[in-house]
Design a protein around this motif. Structure first.
Motif, PDB file in Angstrom:
ATOM      1  N   ARG A  63     -25.661  -4.760 -22.080  1.00 12.09           N
ATOM      2  CA  ARG A  63     -25.154  -5.486 -20.913  1.00 12.09           C
ATOM      3  C   ARG A  63     -26.137  -6.584 -20.512  1.00 12.09           C
ATOM      4  N   ASP A  64     -27.438  -6.257 -20.492  1.00  7.94           N
ATOM      5  CA  ASP A  64     -28.447  -7.273 -20.176  1.00  7.94           C
ATOM      6  C   ASP A  64     -28.339  -8.454 -21.125  1.00  7.94           C
ATOM      7  N   ARG A  65     -28.229  -8.173 -22.406  1.00  3.54           N
ATOM      8  CA  ARG A  65     -28.137  -9.239 -23.406  1.00  3.54           C
ATOM      9  C   ARG A  65     -26.880 -10.074 -23.181  1.00  3.54           C
ATOM     10  N   GLY A  66     -25.783  -9.391 -22.852  1.00  2.48           N
ATOM     11  CA  GLY A  66     -24.546 -10.109 -22.587  1.00  2.48           C
ATOM     12  C   GLY A  66     -24.667 -11.042 -21.396  1.00  2.48           C
ATOM     13  N   VAL A  67     -25.320 -10.574 -20.340  1.00  2.84           N
ATOM     14  CA  VAL A  67     -25.518 -11.413 -19.166  1.00  2.84           C
ATOM     15  C   VAL A  67     -26.387 -12.616 -19.515  1.00  2.84           C
ATOM     16  N   ARG A  88     -17.956  -9.717 -25.317  1.00  2.23           N
ATOM     17  CA  ARG A  88     -18.817  -8.538 -25.438  1.00  2.23           C
ATOM     18  C   ARG A  88     -19.196  -7.998 -24.063  1.00  2.23           C
ATOM     19  N   LEU A  89     -19.523  -8.914 -23.164  1.00  5.51           N
ATOM     20  CA  LEU A  89     -19.923  -8.479 -21.828  1.00  5.51           C
ATOM     21  C   LEU A  89     -18.756  -7.823 -21.103  1.00  5.51           C
ATOM     22  N   ALA A  90     -17.555  -8.331 -21.288  1.00  8.92           N
ATOM     23  CA  ALA A  90     -16.377  -7.706 -20.684  1.00  8.92           C
ATOM     24  C   ALA A  90     -16.216  -6.273 -21.180  1.00  8.92           C
ATOM     25  N   ASP A  91     -16.455  -6.067 -22.484  1.00  6.78           N
ATOM     26  CA  ASP A  91     -16.358  -4.724 -23.046  1.00  6.78           C
ATOM     27  C   ASP A  91     -17.428  -3.808 -22.469  1.00  6.78           C
ATOM     28  N   GLU A  92     -18.661  -4.308 -22.380  1.00  2.00           N
ATOM     29  CA  GLU A  92     -19.763  -3.505 -21.861  1.00  2.00           C
ATOM     30  C   GLU A  92     -19.551  -3.135 -20.401  1.00  2.00           C
ATOM     31  N   ALA A  93     -19.080  -4.105 -19.617  1.00  2.00           N
ATOM     32  CA  ALA A  93     -18.894  -3.880 -18.181  1.00  2.00           C
ATOM     33  C   ALA A  93     -17.584  -3.176 -17.866  1.00  2.00           C
ATOM     34  N   GLY A  94     -16.637  -3.230 -18.810  1.00  2.00           N
ATOM     35  CA  GLY A  94     -15.325  -2.660 -18.554  1.00  2.00           C
ATOM     36  C   GLY A  94     -14.514  -3.471 -17.569  1.00  2.00           C
ATOM     37  N   ASP A  95     -14.883  -4.757 -17.418  1.00  2.00           N
ATOM     38  CA  ASP A  95     -14.216  -5.599 -16.422  1.00  2.00           C
ATOM     39  C   ASP A  95     -14.454  -7.061 -16.782  1.00  2.00           C
ATOM     40  N   PRO A  96     -13.399  -7.826 -17.101  1.00  4.68           N
ATOM     41  CA  PRO A  96     -13.574  -9.238 -17.447  1.00  4.68           C
ATOM     42  C   PRO A  96     -14.073 -10.091 -16.284  1.00  4.68           C
ATOM     43  N   ALA A  97     -14.003  -9.565 -15.067  1.00  2.18           N
ATOM     44  CA  ALA A  97     -14.512 -10.322 -13.922  1.00  2.18           C
ATOM     45  C   ALA A  97     -16.016 -10.521 -14.007  1.00  2.18           C
ATOM     46  N   VAL A  98     -16.706  -9.619 -14.704  1.00  5.77           N
ATOM     47  CA  VAL A  98     -18.172  -9.721 -14.823  1.00  5.77           C
ATOM     48  C   VAL A  98     -18.559 -10.961 -15.630  1.00  5.77           C
ATOM     49  N   PRO A  99     -18.056 -11.134 -16.872  1.00  4.91           N
ATOM     50  CA  PRO A  99     -18.415 -12.358 -17.581  1.00  4.91           C
ATOM     51  C   PRO A  99     -17.901 -13.623 -16.901  1.00  4.91           C
TER      52      PRO A  99
END
Length: 203
Positions: A63-67, A88-99
């Motif tokens: 997740r850190d790397r994705g951010v 990738r970050l959406a998958d890690e966070a489980g939420d596309p709002a994060v990326p």
């Protein structure tokens, strides 16, 4: 292989073939950026070693790397890594709002660690000589030691160099990414080179 880059595809001598085969095994196709780096497989191997060791030394989660990558790639206008790592970050966070929050720079709804990492990645990508002691202190406040901060900065700077090579040599985001990335990410990324024609994706 049909090239989607400014450089021609290299002759498939053993080291090149091994790099292309690794992409096929991992992704099911050869990424356009790999076709660029396949001209220098030893340099690519050195890059992977450096970026991986820096991330591990900093204790960066996926997740850190994705951010970090999503923040730096959007800051420098790299659509390729914005889409790939946004997914990738959406998958890690489980939420596309994060990326989406990272890509747009609002950081709305993000955890404090995410905010600190994203801010640092943008600063390094845009104006590394403009960072301040307060910026570094913000990273300490979310749990990074000074050794972690150095390694994380190497990670970001190395990823900036990677994106710079891909962009300068015309690597277009792969058509496969259109299917893999969340629609929210695709709608957000309006910068960088266009995604390749879906009728001519890599093999």
């Amino acid at each position: 292989m049909a090239s989607e880059n400014f450089v021609r595809d290299p002759e498939p001598y053993p080291a090149v073939a091994a790099l292309l085969d690794a992409d096929r095994a991992e992704h099911g196709f050869v990424m356009n950026l790999t076709r660029v780096w396949a001209h220098q497989p030893d340099v690519h191997r050195a890059y992977v070693t450096l970026v991986t060791s820096a991330a591990d030394a900093a204790g960066l989660s996926m997740r850190d790397r994705g951010v970090l990558v999503t923040a730096l790639s959007s800051a420098m206008g790299d659509g390729y890594c914005s889409i790939a790592w946004g997914g990738r970050l959406a998958d890690e966070a489980g939420d596309p709002a994060v990326p989406v929050a990272v890509l747009t720079g609002t950081d709305e709804g993000l955890e404090e660690r995410d905010r600190a990492l994203a801010a640092w990645a943008r600063a390094v990508a845009r104006d590394p000589a403009g960072t301040t002691p307060e910026d570094v202190e913000r990273l300490r406040a979310v749990g990074l030691s000074d050794a972690d901060i150095v390694a994380a900065t190497v990670y970001v700077a190395t990823r900036v160099a990677f994106s710079s090579v891909n962009g300068a040599l015309g690597a277009r985001p792969d058509a496969h990414l259109r299917d893999a990335a969340p629609p929210e990410v695709l709608d957000t990324v309006t910068w960088g080179r266009p995604i390749e024609d879906p009728d001519t994706p890599g093999d």
